[in-house]
Design a protein around this motif. Sequence first.
Motif, PDB file in Angstrom:
ATOM      1  N   LEU A 107       0.841  -1.193   0.000  1.00  0.00           N
ATOM      2  CA  LEU A 107       0.000   0.000   0.000  1.00  0.00           C
ATOM      3  C   LEU A 107       0.879   1.247   0.000  1.00  0.00           C
ATOM      4  N   SER A 108       0.324   2.351  -0.477  1.00  0.00           N
ATOM      5  CA  SER A 108       1.060   3.614  -0.463  1.00  0.00           C
ATOM      6  C   SER A 108       0.944   4.269   0.908  1.00  0.00           C
ATOM      7  N   THR A 109       1.751   5.285   1.138  1.00  0.00           N
ATOM      8  CA  THR A 109       1.707   6.025   2.394  1.00  0.00           C
ATOM      9  C   THR A 109       0.338   6.664   2.587  1.00  0.00           C
ATOM     10  N   ALA A 110      -0.244   7.219   1.533  1.00  0.00           N
ATOM     11  CA  ALA A 110      -1.564   7.845   1.621  1.00  0.00           C
ATOM     12  C   ALA A 110      -2.635   6.817   1.970  1.00  0.00           C
ATOM     13  N   LYS A 134       6.981  -0.391   6.839  1.00  0.00           N
ATOM     14  CA  LYS A 134       7.513   0.266   5.643  1.00  0.00           C
ATOM     15  C   LYS A 134       8.553  -0.630   4.991  1.00  0.00           C
ATOM     16  N   HIS A 135       8.366  -0.893   3.688  1.00  0.00           N
ATOM     17  CA  HIS A 135       9.302  -1.733   2.942  1.00  0.00           C
ATOM     18  C   HIS A 135      10.162  -0.931   1.971  1.00  0.00           C
ATOM     19  N   GLY A 136       9.821   0.313   1.781  1.00  0.00           N
ATOM     20  CA  GLY A 136      10.570   1.163   0.866  1.00  0.00           C
ATOM     21  C   GLY A 136       9.852   2.491   0.726  1.00  0.00           C
ATOM     22  N   ARG A 137      10.328   3.313  -0.165  1.00  0.00           N
ATOM     23  CA  ARG A 137       9.706   4.613  -0.383  1.00  0.00           C
ATOM     24  C   ARG A 137       8.287   4.418  -0.893  1.00  0.00           C
ATOM     25  N   ASN A 138       7.325   4.905  -0.129  1.00  0.00           N
ATOM     26  CA  ASN A 138       5.904   4.841  -0.485  1.00  0.00           C
ATOM     27  C   ASN A 138       5.419   3.403  -0.652  1.00  0.00           C
ATOM     28  N   CYS A 139       5.985   2.477   0.081  1.00  0.00           N
ATOM     29  CA  CYS A 139       5.597   1.062   0.005  1.00  0.00           C
ATOM     30  C   CYS A 139       5.448   0.503   1.419  1.00  0.00           C
ATOM     31  N   TRP A 140       4.222   0.156   1.782  1.00  0.00           N
ATOM     32  CA  TRP A 140       3.897  -0.324   3.120  1.00  0.00           C
ATOM     33  C   TRP A 140       3.116  -1.628   3.027  1.00  0.00           C
ATOM     34  N   GLN A 141       3.159  -2.376   4.119  1.00  0.00           N
ATOM     35  CA  GLN A 141       2.339  -3.577   4.234  1.00  0.00           C
ATOM     36  C   GLN A 141       1.645  -3.545   5.589  1.00  0.00           C
ATOM     37  N   LEU A 142       0.393  -3.960   5.599  1.00  0.00           N
ATOM     38  CA  LEU A 142      -0.396  -3.971   6.817  1.00  0.00           C
ATOM     39  C   LEU A 142      -0.464  -5.396   7.361  1.00  0.00           C
ATOM     40  N   ARG A 143      -0.196  -5.547   8.677  1.00  0.00           N
ATOM     41  CA  ARG A 143      -0.265  -6.868   9.335  1.00  0.00           C
ATOM     42  C   ARG A 143      -0.977  -6.727  10.663  1.00  0.00           C
TER      43      ARG A 143
END
Length: 148
Positions: A107-110, A134-143
């Motif tokens: 998912l994105s930061t937004a 956060k996995h990288g710039r503007n790259c997230w994962q929800l757990r």
Amino acid sequence: MPRSTAFKLVKLAGIKTETMKVPSSRAPVAAINAEQRSKLDALAQMLQNGVTMAELERQLAGALVATSSPAETVSDSPAPEPQLQDHGTLLARLEAGERALNTGLPLSTAEIAWLIQARPGGERVHRAGVVAIKHGRNCWQLRRSEPV
């Protein structure tokens, strides 16, 4: 972002600007506070991620209708925090969060900010039983968070 887009986002988000005089300008300018800026930044990020202005209008229309009253008054004191947000918006967030948890898609930061209703500030953000990683710039994962 074009100036017209910024003003349209201010209007869509229901942000009330304050007029103030600044030394470098002959005319008063519109100003917003940090919370309003965060809201605008999240909307701008959504536009950069491919969400169209029409989609934003549809998403925000329900929230604005639910929070506006027919007779608004201007006061120097801060407005009280709403107890509950629009049920449609809340349901959409819950469903989107469940899908993000089940699929594990990035998912994105937004998108993370919209889901957890807080702007992520570090590598891991814990909120409401979930953790955004956060996995990288503007790259997230929800757990799901582990119970303590």
